[in-house]
Structures are given as structure tokens and as C-alpha cells.
Design a protein around this motif. Structure first.
Motif, PDB file in Angstrom:
ATOM      1  N   HIS A   1       0.831  -1.203   0.000  1.00  0.00           N
ATOM      2  CA  HIS A   1       0.000   0.000   0.000  1.00  0.00           C
ATOM      3  C   HIS A   1       0.871   1.261   0.000  1.00  0.00           C
ATOM      4  CE1 HIS A   1      -3.333  -2.696   0.862  1.00  0.00           C
ATOM      5  NE2 HIS A   1      -4.165  -1.675   0.710  1.00  0.00           N
ATOM      6  N   GLY A   2       1.944   1.233   0.758  1.00  0.00           N
ATOM      7  CA  GLY A   2       2.851   2.381   0.762  1.00  0.00           C
ATOM      8  C   GLY A   2       3.533   2.585  -0.585  1.00  0.00           C
ATOM      9  N   ILE A   3       3.984   1.494  -1.206  1.00  0.00           N
ATOM     10  CA  ILE A   3       4.639   1.593  -2.512  1.00  0.00           C
ATOM     11  C   ILE A   3       3.657   2.114  -3.562  1.00  0.00           C
ATOM     12  CG2 ILE A   3       5.516   0.184  -4.400  1.00  0.00           C
ATOM     13  CD1 ILE A   3       7.642   0.758  -2.427  1.00  0.00           C
ATOM     14  N   THR A   4       2.406   1.665  -3.495  1.00  0.00           N
ATOM     15  CA  THR A   4       1.410   2.125  -4.466  1.00  0.00           C
ATOM     16  C   THR A   4       1.144   3.618  -4.318  1.00  0.00           C
ATOM     17  OG1 THR A   4       0.367  -0.072  -4.364  1.00  0.00           O
ATOM     18  CG2 THR A   4      -0.902   1.705  -5.373  1.00  0.00           C
ATOM     19  N   ALA A   5       1.033   4.077  -3.079  1.00  0.00           N
ATOM     20  CA  ALA A   5       0.850   5.517  -2.855  1.00  0.00           C
ATOM     21  C   ALA A   5       2.051   6.306  -3.360  1.00  0.00           C
ATOM     22  CB  ALA A   5       0.607   5.793  -1.369  1.00  0.00           C
ATOM     23  N   TRP A   6       3.253   5.779  -3.140  1.00  0.00           N
ATOM     24  CA  TRP A   6       4.461   6.443  -3.640  1.00  0.00           C
ATOM     25  C   TRP A   6       4.459   6.496  -5.161  1.00  0.00           C
ATOM     26  CZ3 TRP A   6       7.772   3.514  -6.708  1.00  0.00           C
ATOM     27  CH2 TRP A   6       8.925   4.172  -7.145  1.00  0.00           C
ATOM     28  N   ALA A   7       4.069   5.404  -5.815  1.00  0.00           N
ATOM     29  CA  ALA A   7       4.073   5.352  -7.275  1.00  0.00           C
ATOM     30  C   ALA A   7       3.093   6.362  -7.867  1.00  0.00           C
ATOM     31  CB  ALA A   7       3.732   3.943  -7.750  1.00  0.00           C
ATOM     32  N   LEU A   8       1.895   6.429  -7.320  1.00  0.00           N
ATOM     33  CA  LEU A   8       0.899   7.362  -7.843  1.00  0.00           C
ATOM     34  C   LEU A   8       1.343   8.810  -7.654  1.00  0.00           C
ATOM     35  CD1 LEU A   8      -2.441   5.690  -6.672  1.00  0.00           C
ATOM     36  CD2 LEU A   8      -1.527   5.812  -8.992  1.00  0.00           C
ATOM     37  N   SER A   9       1.866   9.124  -6.477  1.00  0.00           N
ATOM     38  CA  SER A   9       2.315  10.501  -6.230  1.00  0.00           C
ATOM     39  C   SER A   9       3.513  10.858  -7.106  1.00  0.00           C
ATOM     40  CB  SER A   9       2.660  10.681  -4.752  1.00  0.00           C
ATOM     41  OG  SER A   9       3.706   9.794  -4.359  1.00  0.00           O
ATOM     42  N   THR A  10       4.415   9.906  -7.327  1.00  0.00           N
ATOM     43  CA  THR A  10       5.582  10.174  -8.167  1.00  0.00           C
ATOM     44  C   THR A  10       5.173  10.442  -9.611  1.00  0.00           C
ATOM     45  OG1 THR A  10       6.982   8.768  -6.767  1.00  0.00           O
ATOM     46  CG2 THR A  10       7.777   9.245  -8.988  1.00  0.00           C
ATOM     47  N   VAL A  11       4.252   9.636 -10.135  1.00  0.00           N
ATOM     48  CA  VAL A  11       3.784   9.836 -11.505  1.00  0.00           C
ATOM     49  C   VAL A  11       3.067  11.179 -11.632  1.00  0.00           C
ATOM     50  CG1 VAL A  11       2.193   8.973 -13.255  1.00  0.00           C
ATOM     51  CG2 VAL A  11       3.661   7.381 -12.032  1.00  0.00           C
ATOM     52  N   ALA A  12       2.232  11.507 -10.642  1.00  0.00           N
ATOM     53  CA  ALA A  12       1.489  12.776 -10.699  1.00  0.00           C
ATOM     54  C   ALA A  12       2.436  13.973 -10.675  1.00  0.00           C
ATOM     55  CB  ALA A  12       0.504  12.843  -9.531  1.00  0.00           C
ATOM     56  N   VAL A  13       3.416  13.946  -9.774  1.00  0.00           N
ATOM     57  CA  VAL A  13       4.370  15.059  -9.685  1.00  0.00           C
ATOM     58  C   VAL A  13       5.217  15.141 -10.949  1.00  0.00           C
ATOM     59  CG1 VAL A  13       6.378  15.917  -8.433  1.00  0.00           C
ATOM     60  CG2 VAL A  13       4.422  15.028  -7.167  1.00  0.00           C
ATOM     61  N   ALA A  14       5.613  13.997 -11.518  1.00  0.00           N
ATOM     62  CA  ALA A  14       6.416  14.007 -12.741  1.00  0.00           C
ATOM     63  C   ALA A  14       5.628  14.594 -13.909  1.00  0.00           C
ATOM     64  CB  ALA A  14       6.877  12.593 -13.069  1.00  0.00           C
ATOM     65  N   LEU A  15       4.340  14.275 -14.008  1.00  0.00           N
ATOM     66  CA  LEU A  15       3.517  14.826 -15.087  1.00  0.00           C
ATOM     67  C   LEU A  15       3.382  16.342 -14.954  1.00  0.00           C
ATOM     68  CD1 LEU A  15       0.661  12.162 -15.407  1.00  0.00           C
ATOM     69  CD2 LEU A  15       2.542  12.590 -17.007  1.00  0.00           C
ATOM     70  N   VAL A  16       3.129  16.800 -13.728  1.00  0.00           N
ATOM     71  CA  VAL A  16       2.997  18.241 -13.511  1.00  0.00           C
ATOM     72  C   VAL A  16       4.313  18.950 -13.818  1.00  0.00           C
ATOM     73  CG1 VAL A  16       2.568  20.010 -11.767  1.00  0.00           C
ATOM     74  CG2 VAL A  16       1.137  17.965 -11.842  1.00  0.00           C
ATOM     75  N   ALA A  17       5.434  18.364 -13.374  1.00  0.00           N
ATOM     76  CA  ALA A  17       6.738  18.986 -13.630  1.00  0.00           C
ATOM     77  C   ALA A  17       7.055  19.013 -15.121  1.00  0.00           C
ATOM     78  CB  ALA A  17       7.826  18.231 -12.878  1.00  0.00           C
ATOM     79  N   SER A  18       6.698  17.944 -15.834  1.00  0.00           N
ATOM     80  CA  SER A  18       6.959  17.901 -17.272  1.00  0.00           C
ATOM     81  C   SER A  18       6.141  18.946 -18.015  1.00  0.00           C
ATOM     82  CB  SER A  18       6.639  16.501 -17.805  1.00  0.00           C
ATOM     83  OG  SER A  18       6.824  16.445 -19.209  1.00  0.00           O
ATOM     84  N   ILE A  19       4.863  19.071 -17.668  1.00  0.00           N
ATOM     85  CA  ILE A  19       4.016  20.066 -18.328  1.00  0.00           C
ATOM     86  C   ILE A  19       4.500  21.481 -18.005  1.00  0.00           C
ATOM     87  CG2 ILE A  19       1.682  21.008 -18.437  1.00  0.00           C
ATOM     88  CD1 ILE A  19       0.654  18.182 -17.906  1.00  0.00           C
ATOM     89  N   SER A  20       4.853  21.714 -16.743  1.00  0.00           N
ATOM     90  CA  SER A  20       5.336  23.039 -16.350  1.00  0.00           C
ATOM     91  C   SER A  20       6.642  23.381 -17.053  1.00  0.00           C
ATOM     92  CB  SER A  20       5.522  23.101 -14.834  1.00  0.00           C
ATOM     93  OG  SER A  20       4.299  22.834 -14.165  1.00  0.00           O
ATOM     94  N   GLY A  21       7.548  22.398 -17.157  1.00  0.00           N
ATOM     95  CA  GLY A  21       8.809  22.641 -17.841  1.00  0.00           C
ATOM     96  C   GLY A  21       8.621  22.943 -19.319  1.00  0.00           C
ATOM     97  N   SER A  22       7.681  22.238 -19.956  1.00  0.00           N
ATOM     98  CA  SER A  22       7.421  22.488 -21.380  1.00  0.00           C
ATOM     99  C   SER A  22       6.875  23.894 -21.596  1.00  0.00           C
ATOM    100  CB  SER A  22       6.446  21.442 -21.916  1.00  0.00           C
ATOM    101  OG  SER A  22       6.987  20.139 -21.788  1.00  0.00           O
ATOM    102  N   ILE A  23       5.961  24.300 -20.716  1.00  0.00           N
ATOM    103  CA  ILE A  23       5.394  25.642 -20.840  1.00  0.00           C
ATOM    104  C   ILE A  23       6.460  26.707 -20.607  1.00  0.00           C
ATOM    105  CG2 ILE A  23       3.732  27.259 -19.845  1.00  0.00           C
ATOM    106  CD1 ILE A  23       1.936  24.881 -19.242  1.00  0.00           C
ATOM    107  N   ALA A  24       7.299  26.495 -19.582  1.00  0.00           N
ATOM    108  CA  ALA A  24       8.355  27.472 -19.290  1.00  0.00           C
ATOM    109  C   ALA A  24       9.361  27.569 -20.435  1.00  0.00           C
ATOM    110  CB  ALA A  24       9.065  27.098 -17.998  1.00  0.00           C
TER     111      ALA A  24
END
Length: 223
Positions: A127-150
Motif C-alpha cells: 500500500h505504501g509503494i502504491t501511494a508512492w508510485a501514484l504521487s511520483t507519476v502525478a508530480v512528474a507529469l505536472v513537472a513535465s508540463i510546467s517545464g514544457s510551458i516554461a
């Protein structure tokens, strides 16, 4: 012989309370989990949201404190090591957020009473690993979109005719920045996964032991 009393022996089985308790301990009641999954998404999503919130808050705090990812080359064509400090800060943010996500997912999970202690610990960790995986993917997507816009905004704002002569050694260092940052990000992700696992198992133990969070008591001085 007629009239002679019977000498048959009657054997009675006497079971004490101690034997009953020991039998109950040795053969616990098993609740089978049929037609369902052992993965509970409620605690997982809760840990994920908390991890995203912590990552966002700490990243903004680091950016306001001057720890943002900046240009590795200063205006005077000298090297800047600010991105190394920023990478270490992102590493700390990853471990902190992952630990919080794992602990919440592990402690809030409900046990099924159909597994050994090792299996319960394993399910808490998953359960902990799954929560880590979801949060990591979400943060990576947001960072990628923000970096592309910048990048698009910066490219549109800077004229193409502006060029600067940069020494070859500094250019090589700037090109290696991507590799260094990528390695630091991967290391932070791996450490975050380990932190989420151990935090989840710790949360599961606290759940089973009904550990209260108010474990610190302030003593009062008696005059």
C-alpha cells in the motif's frame, strides 16, 4: 452375577479455561477474503494526495528560498552550483513526501484477519509503494508540463539573434547538468520508494498496536 453392581468406569473429559484459550491461540479464526482485492484504494489515494501536497509546499518553499533550478552558467560566464543544492533539496522533498504517503496508506489500511504477521507487513508495504508510485507519476507529469510551458515561454521571449561566447569547458559542464539532475532525481525516487515501504510497515504496526500519536507528555515541575 444377579444383584451385583456394575463396575463400568465412566471417563469424563474436563477442559479447563487455559486449554480453551491455548486452543484459540493455536487455531485462530480465519476470515477468508473471497471475490475481492486486498488493495484498498482509499488509504492509497489519501497518502497520494498528502504526498503531492507536501511536495508542492516544500518545492515552493525551496523556490522562495532561492533553491530553484537555475541556469548553471552565470551572467559572467562562470559556473553556478545552485542546481546541485536544488537537487539535494528535491531529494529531501521526495523522501519526506514518500514517508508521509507510506505511513498514511499503511496505518489507514484495514486488516483482513486471514494472514500471518509477515503477510500483513507485506500488504502494508505494498500500500505504501502504491501511494508512492501514484504521487511520483502525478508530480512528474505536472513537472513535465510546467517545464514544457516554461521552455516555450522562454524561447518566445528571447530573440534568436542573441548569442554569447561561452568557453568549451563551461559548455561541457552545462551539458552534463541534465545527467547530474537526472541521476539525483532517480536516486531520490529510489530512496522515496524505500522510505514509503518502511513508513507503511511502521504505520501498520502502530495500527495493530493501537499506538497513540500523543506519546509525548510534558512533565510539570512540583514546587
Amino acid at each position: 452375577q444377579i444383584g451385583r453392581p456394575s463396575r463400568r468406569r465412566h471417563v469424563y473429559f474436563v477442559i479447563t479455561w487455559v486449554e480453551l484459550i491455548m486452543a484459540d491461540i493455536q487455531q485462530p479464526t480465519v476470515t477468508r477474503h473471497v471475490g475481492g482485492s486486498y488493495l484498498e484504494w482509499g488509504p492509497v489515494w489519501s497518502g497520494t494526495l498528502v504526498a503531492i501536497a507536501i511536495s508542492t509546499g516544500l518545492t515552493q518553499f525551496g523556490a522562495s528560498a532561492g533553491l530553484a533550478m537555475s541556469d548553471p552558467i552565470r551572467a559572467d560566464n562562470t559556473l553556478s552550483y545552485s542546481f546541485i543544492v536544488a537537487g539535494l533539496w528535491l531529494l529531501l522533498v521526495s523522501v519526506t513526501a514518500s514517508s508521509a504517503a507510506g505511513y498514511i496508506a499503511g496505518r489507514m489500511r484495514m486488516t483482513m484477519n486471514d494472514a500471518t504477521a509477515d503477510e500483513v507487513e507485506f500488504r502494508d508495504g505494498i500500500h505504501g509503494i502504491t501511494a508512492w508510485a501514484l504521487s511520483t507519476v502525478a508530480v512528474a507529469l505536472v513537472a513535465s508540463i510546467s517545464g514544457s510551458i516554461a521552455s516555450a515561454v522562454t524561447a518566445a521571449a528571447v530573440p534568436e539573434t542573441v548569442t554569447a561566447e561561452i568557453p568549451a569547458n563551461i559548455q561541457a559542464w552545462a551539458e552534463n547538468q541534465t545527467l547530474i539532475v537526472a541521476f539525483a532525481t532517480a536516486a531520490g525516487s529510489a530512496l522515496g520508494a524505500a522510505a514509503a515501504w518502511f513508513a507503511a510497515t511502521s504505520g501498520g504496526k502502530h495500527r495493530d498496536e493501537a499506538t497513540s500519536m500523543n506519546v509525548v507528555e510534558i512533565g510539570r515541575a512540583h514546587v
